[in-house]
Design an enzyme around this catalytic site. Structure first.
Site, PDB file in Angstrom:
ATOM      1  N   GLU A 439      47.351  41.935  30.021  1.00 13.45           N
ATOM      2  CA  GLU A 439      47.510  40.666  29.292  1.00 13.45           C
ATOM      3  C   GLU A 439      48.177  40.996  27.965  1.00 13.45           C
ATOM      4  O   GLU A 439      47.635  41.783  27.169  1.00 13.45           O
ATOM      5  CB  GLU A 439      46.147  40.006  29.054  1.00 13.45           C
ATOM      6  CG  GLU A 439      45.573  39.311  30.268  1.00 13.45           C
ATOM      7  CD  GLU A 439      44.227  38.644  29.982  1.00 13.45           C
ATOM      8  OE1 GLU A 439      43.448  39.192  29.191  1.00 13.45           O
ATOM      9  OE2 GLU A 439      43.959  37.581  30.581  1.00 13.45           O
ATOM     10  N   ASN A 477      39.227  36.811  31.135  1.00 13.36           N
ATOM     11  CA  ASN A 477      37.826  36.840  30.700  1.00 13.36           C
ATOM     12  C   ASN A 477      37.333  35.469  30.276  1.00 13.36           C
ATOM     13  O   ASN A 477      36.150  35.169  30.403  1.00 13.36           O
ATOM     14  CB  ASN A 477      37.644  37.847  29.560  1.00 13.36           C
ATOM     15  CG  ASN A 477      37.690  39.286  30.082  1.00 13.36           C
ATOM     16  OD1 ASN A 477      37.576  39.504  31.285  1.00 13.36           O
ATOM     17  ND2 ASN A 477      37.879  40.235  29.193  1.00 13.36           N
TER      18      ASN A 477
END
Ligand code: T1G
Length: 677
Positions: A439, A477
């Site tokens: 990411e 997440n």
């Protein structure tokens, strides 16, 4: 429009050349051009043979995937391949780059194959949820044998030109720079001979290998339709005539093509490539040079991050605070490489070379000449701010300063530097040298060239990078949070860890929420005070149930780390549920899906609404490559489109969740998050 196919004649040999960048996909114009070239070969008596070749970086890399789902345009590939094979004049395929899928099948339609040493040959259709639909499953067992055919078709992994020559798939390995000459010489040698037709060759090898291979790979193929379909076709080659086998293959191909698994896997094929693109930034933006990388922290993450760059031949200076930790970190890197070398992934001298690029140091000042510095230290904002304050003084002008934080605010970190435009997040997933997802977190002030450089370096080190905006948990997440929260709530209401995990594993995830928690560590983020017990997690940690690393967490583990449900854990859950006034009830698997997977889709919709992700397919890429979401379900947003966003919204409302605005819109308009493929 000029045809991508051109022809020229040299000494009675027709040279047919495809120039269809970027990968010479066998789109309609290419097929029509090849058909016209065959007409020319057949009608001109001066022509004695043909060589088929490609310009650019590769021989045909397959059918044109962008044509799938659209009306077929003649000639369809199987027709063209049969015309090649039935030619009365010998035809030689000159292969470089990657002859894949329909490209290899076209080469199999040719009578002979000449390839350069660096060429790769494969039928990766299975990775698209398909099978070679141009006769590959019928001709490979005849040309290369049952074993090679089964493995190539069911795994989609390519083989080298050398291996291909060993099994008879390639007739001559040409010089790296003399492919055309060598192919012409080979064709000349075949003039006047009856061409060798793949389809007329006998199937050879051990048919028992097919079932044996299926059994050995059952775990890897779990949930996928295509591998078994590929093996059924190879079996058909053993049992049926070519004509019957081709008909069987076509039937199996169409079944897969019409199924959702192939749509999902083709969606991810394009999504992965789309993720590399940054909306609003020109593809040709000037990138910063990254010749030397600094990594701060030689722990699990810092070591794994360093390995990515070393493997790409990029020198790394790795910094630790204490010699003992530095030595341990470097030792772990070496051990990991040695383990890979033992499996044949690296030669010993390659390991030495990579280790030679690693410069361990205790002094953060030694990072002064690095072009990219990645911080992988303790996940605490104050600690990170202090480090970035130091880096601001040490790093050279123009150096990119990246944090590997998994959820902290990049803007806050950047704010302690005089160069917020050079700061971004590079969130690797553990183990960082294995997991493909990265990411790349764009701060409010991150410069375009810094972001583009990070995306480019990600590709260079073999990562699948996705741009994320700043929020708690970025994309992956952040979606994990509601899933874990609801999983815990379900425990309080009567579901068990094993029931919830089973629903997820049956869905296709590699593990469920509690198995994942045990793997990562139940104690991550725990306050470390065993006397302070405010949750089931606190209670588990207080009795040393920290997960696999302590032999017990939500499950008990044997010496082989095999999990068994724990009566102690169930007692803790029941005790907490009783104290919370919850009454246990039977909870359906469907409710578990609604509350743990639908909530993820809802969070994904919020992420899109807030612009934290550029596009829905990026969210899917994160979950496929970061968490093992089954690729045959295409990622959470694609899956929602298939489930029906109206069903998802209704399921969420049934359990009292607030449905995200974007999801509500899709539900009401029967719209999709992702483009149909
Ligand atoms: N069709 C259409 N476009 C394709 C393509 C294809 N087969 N392969 C690649 N592209 C595009 C890709 O989307 C990207 O576009 C650009 O080319 C560069 O690709 C009947 C049914 C060949 C190893 O599965 O594995 O044949 O993003 O970034 O890293 O039996 O592309 O630039 O706009 O991946 O150098 C079977 C798929 C098809 C091969 C090159 N073939 N391609 O990798 O470049 S099904 C495949 C690849 C079939 C028949 C069946 C890789 C590559 P854009 P890239 P790369």
């Amino acid at each position: 429009m000029t045809s991508p196919i051109s022809t020229e004649v040299r000494d009675g040999i027709l040279i047919v050349t495809s120039n269809n960048p970027p990968v010479n996909a066998l789109g309609a114009a290419v097929r029509q051009g090849l058909a016209a070239a065959l007409d020319q070969l057949e009608s001109d008596n001066e022509l004695k043979a043909a060589v088929i070749r490609c310009e650019g970086r590769t021989f045909f890399a397959g059918a044109d995937i962008t044509e799938f789902g659209k009306p077929m345009v003649e000639p369809v590939l199987p027709q063209l391949i049969e015309r090649l094979e039935n030619s009365k004049k010998p035809i030689v395929a000159a292969i470089h780059g990657t002859a894949l899928g329909g490209g290899l099948e076209t080469a199999l339609g040719c009578h002979y194959r000449v390839a350069v040493p660096s060429a790769k040959l494969g039928v990766p259709e299975v990775k698209l949820g398909l099978l070679p639909g141009g006769g590959g499953t019928q001709r490979l067992p005849r040309v290369a044998g049952i074993e090679t055919a089964a493995e190539m078709c069911a795994t989609g992994n390519p083989i080298s030109a050398k291996k291909a020559a060993e099994v008879g798939l390639v007739d001559k390995v040409a010089g790296e720079d003399t492919l055309l000459e060598d192919a012409l010489a080979f064709a000349t040698g075949m003039i006047g001979t009856e061409p060798r037709r793949s389809g007329e060759m006998p199937v050879h090898g051990d048919p028992a290998f097919i079932q044996k291979f299926a059994t050995e790979n059952a775990r890897k193929f779990r949930g996928f339709d295509a591998p078994a379909a590929n093996l059924r076709c190879v079996q058909a080659a053993v049992e049926l005539s070519l004509k019957e086998g081709l008909a069987f293959e076509r039937q199996e191909f169409m079944k897969l093509m019409m199924g959702t698994q192939s749509a999902a896997q083709r969606h991810i094929f394009f999504a992965e490539r789309q993720a590399a693109k940054i909306d609003g930034i020109a593809d040709d933006i000037k990138l910063r040079d990254v010749k030397k990388v600094g990594v701060i922290g030689a722990g699990t993450m810092g070591g794994g991050i360093s390995m990515n760059f070393l493997q790409a031949g990029i020198p790394v200076t790795i910094v630790e605070a204490a010699q003992e930790n530095l030595d341990r970190g470097v030792g772990v890197i070496r051990k990991n490489y040695d383990a890979s070398a033992a499996k044949g992934r690296f030669k010993p001298e390659q390991v030495d070379q990579m280790m030679g690029l690693l410069a361990p140091t205790l002094k953060v000042e030694d990072l002064a000449d690095c072009d990219l510095i990645i911080e992988a230290i303790f996940e605490n904002m104050d600690v990170k701010k202090e480090m970035f304050g130091k880096l601001d003084k040490i790093a050279k002008p123009g150096a990119i300063l990246a944090s590997n934080t998994s959820y902290l605010d990049i803007n806050a970190i950047a704010s302690v530097t005089s160069r917020p435009q050079d700061v971004l997040g590079m969130h690797f997933f553990s183990p960082a040298n294995v997991m493909k997802l990265l990411e790349v977190v764009r701060g409010a002030k991150t410069a375009d060239d810094v972001l583009a450089t990070a995306m480019a370096i990600a590709k260079k080190i073999g990562k699948v990078a996705v741009v994320a905006g700043v929020c708690d948990g970025f994309i992956g997440n952040r979606m994990l949070k509601p899933r874990q929260l609801e999983a815990m709530n379900l425990l309080m209401e009567g579901a068990t860890p094993q029931q919830i995990d089973k629903v997820h594993v049956d869905f296709g995830m590699p593990m469920g929420p509690f198995q994942m928690s045990d793997l990562a560590g139940v104690d991550i983020g725990w306050h470390r005070d065993p006397a302070r017990i405010e949750s089931v997690r606190d209670a588990l940690c207080a009795v040393g149930r920290w997960g696999q690393k302590t032999g017990k967490g939500f499950y008990d583990y044997d010496e082989k780390r095999r999990p068994t449900p724990s009566t102690e854990v169930q007692a803790i859950i029941d005790d907490f549920a009783a104290k919370a006034g919850k009454t246990k009830r039977a909870i359906s698997d469907e409710e578990i899906v609604e509350r743990t997977l639908y909530t993820m889709v809802n969070e994904g919709a919020l992420i899109l609404e807030e612009g934290v992700a550029q596009r829905a397919s990026d969210v899917d890429v994160v979950w496929i490559y970061g968490y093992g979401w089954p690729v045959y379900r295409g990622g959470p947003m694609f899956w929602a489109d298939i489930e029906g966003n109206d069903k998802i919204a209704a399921g969420l409302e049934k359990h009292g969740f607030k449905v995200a605005k974007l999801l509500k819109e899709k539900a009401e308009s029967k719209g999709r998050f992702t483009r149909p493929v």
